[in-house]
Design an enzyme around this catalytic site. Structure first.
Site, PDB file in Angstrom:
ATOM      1  N   HIS A 194       0.859  -1.185   0.000  1.00  0.00           N
ATOM      2  CA  HIS A 194       0.000   0.000   0.000  1.00  0.00           C
ATOM      3  C   HIS A 194       0.899   1.240   0.000  1.00  0.00           C
ATOM      4  CE1 HIS A 194      -3.061  -2.808   1.288  1.00  0.00           C
ATOM      5  NE2 HIS A 194      -3.977  -1.879   1.470  1.00  0.00           N
ATOM      6  N   GLU A 197      -1.833   6.281  -0.916  1.00  0.00           N
ATOM      7  CA  GLU A 197      -3.267   6.261  -0.574  1.00  0.00           C
ATOM      8  C   GLU A 197      -3.534   7.476   0.324  1.00  0.00           C
ATOM      9  OE1 GLU A 197      -4.420   3.176   2.171  1.00  0.00           O
ATOM     10  OE2 GLU A 197      -6.560   3.384   1.742  1.00  0.00           O
ATOM     11  N   ASP A 275     -11.279  -3.367  -1.635  1.00  0.00           N
ATOM     12  CA  ASP A 275     -10.508  -3.060  -0.412  1.00  0.00           C
ATOM     13  C   ASP A 275     -11.137  -3.662   0.856  1.00  0.00           C
ATOM     14  OD1 ASP A 275      -8.311  -2.054   0.900  1.00  0.00           O
ATOM     15  OD2 ASP A 275      -8.888   0.052   0.765  1.00  0.00           O
ATOM     16  N   ASP A 276     -12.072  -2.949   1.473  1.00  0.00           N
ATOM     17  CA  ASP A 276     -12.763  -3.444   2.684  1.00  0.00           C
ATOM     18  C   ASP A 276     -14.250  -3.141   2.484  1.00  0.00           C
ATOM     19  OD1 ASP A 276     -10.253  -3.860   4.503  1.00  0.00           O
ATOM     20  OD2 ASP A 276     -10.054  -1.826   3.722  1.00  0.00           O
TER      21      ASP A 276
HETATM   22  N1  ADE Z   1      -5.902  -2.278   5.989  1.00  0.00           N
HETATM   23  C1  ADE Z   1      -7.141  -2.549   5.582  1.00  0.00           C
HETATM   24  N2  ADE Z   1      -7.555  -1.650   4.679  1.00  0.00           N
HETATM   25  C2  ADE Z   1      -6.549  -0.768   4.507  1.00  0.00           C
HETATM   26  C3  ADE Z   1      -6.353   0.387   3.707  1.00  0.00           C
HETATM   27  N3  ADE Z   1      -7.297   0.843   2.887  1.00  0.00           N
HETATM   28  N4  ADE Z   1      -5.191   1.039   3.826  1.00  0.00           N
HETATM   29  C4  ADE Z   1      -4.238   0.596   4.648  1.00  0.00           C
HETATM   30  N5  ADE Z   1      -4.360  -0.473   5.411  1.00  0.00           N
HETATM   31  C5  ADE Z   1      -5.510  -1.165   5.342  1.00  0.00           C
HETATM   32 ZN    ZN Z   2      -6.062  -2.161   1.269  1.00  0.00          ZN
END
Ligand code: ADE
Ligand code: ZN
Length: 333
Positions: A194, A197, A275-276
């Site tokens: 990552h 971001e 992502d989540d």
């Molecule tokens: N862990 C879970 N989602 C994340 C994200 N978007 N950025 C960084 N760490 C994460």
């Molecule tokens: Zn992520």
């Protein structure tokens, strides 16, 4: 129903523990006799967080509800089933052994449980999945190194890559170079991190200059530095873009300001991802819909995104060829 539902899809950037919806977290907590902390949900039932550090904390709390091997198998199965119903043929699941270890789950039991969920989903839906073992930046380089030693000690056929997530403001990518070296040089695993971001383009430069990555998680803020975008394209380092996540976390105020289209036109988008998903009120099909509706991606461009995702995935050559054939079949149908 998603407009892009009939299109074949692949997900390269999804955190397994980040797929647990508030409803599922509530169900798992009850099943495990666990009391969820007050204030974890908002009045509307969504996860309660207001900024990136709060999101990470809420993510850990949701993770704590997944306690048993059965839970991990069910979470994996439910997630893969949900995306398979929307056309997905492949997913790389980002697994956080150091997160689940905080709640008592050991590495091998974790991987076996997730594999059980993958097997069930494959049998029922034909979807394939592989694992990315994720180091957590805010837990520090020592913990990351320890995790890579564990990955080395217990090889697993579905582990194809390693990643780095967590708080981008903490530590420098070069601190994690020894851990990545084990994954890349000794274990021949794919590498992603990552970057770009929450932090700007320098964070992406730091990752690509110090880590053996072929992909960057997010990386959208690379757009702020044309030289960086050019370098990514030249080095064939692709971005795992997660537009819904970026809007939810206020990386951009709205889709009109998001650089997905510009990055795609520059040739550096490797995949479109969720992502989540429940944390960001999204899912994989919604992300494809967003690309279509807000960024003007045509159906053939979206199929090209899925093909590129397969190409840039960490799957072996045989699986990649199978997946490309599946895409051909899906289009022919
Ligand atoms: N862990 C879970 N989602 C994340 C994200 N978007 N950025 C960084 N760490 C994460
Ligand atoms: Zn992520």
């Amino acid at each position: 129903m998603s407009k892009t539902r009939k299109l074949p899809k692949a997900e390269l950037h999804v955190h397994l523990e980040g797929t647990v919806s508030p409803a599922l977290a509530t169900k798992l907590a009850a099943r495990n006799g666990m009391k969820l902390p007050d204030g974890i949900f908002k009045a509307d039932g969504n996860y309660n967080w207001n900024n990136f550090p709060e999101f990470l904390k809420s993510y850990d709390t949701a993770s704590s509800t997944i306690a048993t091997a059965q839970d991990f198998s069910d979470v994996t199965y439910e997630y893969l089933a949900s995306i398979a119903r929307e056309g997905a043929i492949y997913a790389e699941l980002t697994l956080g052994p150091d997160v689940v270890a905080m709640f008592g789950m050991g590495y091998r039991e974790y991987l076996d449980a997730v594999t059980d969920g993958v097997d069930r989903a494959r049998q029922e839906f034909g979807i394939e999945a592989r694992f990315i073992i994720c180091m957590i930046r805010h837990m520090g380089p020592e913990k990351a190194l320890e995790l890579m030693h564990t990955v080395d000690k217990f090889p697993h056929p579905l582990v194809v890559g390693v990643g780095l997530a967590g708080n981008e403001a903490m530590h420098h990518p070069k601190d994690f170079a020894p851990a990545f070296r084990i994954a890349h040089e000794k274990l021949n695993l794919g590498c992603t991190a990552h970057a770009g971001e929450v932090s700007g383009p320098q964070s992406v430069w730091d990752a690509i200059n110090h880590l053996p990555v072929t992909r960057i998680g997010h990386g959208v803020r690379s757009i702020e530095d044309p030289e960086l975008v050019k370098t990514l394209a030249e080095r064939d380092i692709t971005l795992e873009v997660c537009p819904g996540s970026n809007i939810a976390l206020s990386v951009y105020p709205d889709f009109a300001s998001h650089p997905l289209r510009k990055l795609y036109d520059a040739g550096v988008v490797g995949s479109i991802n969720s992502d989540d998903p429940p944390f960001f009120w999204t899912d994989l099909a919604k992300e494809y819909d967003t690309a279509h509706e807000k960024f003007g991606f045509t159906e053939s461009e979206l199929v090209a995104v899925t093909r590129r995702a397969v190409e840039t995935s960490f799957a072996d050559a045989g699986l990649k060829a199978d997946l490309q054939r599946k895409i051909d079949e899906a289009i022919a149908a």
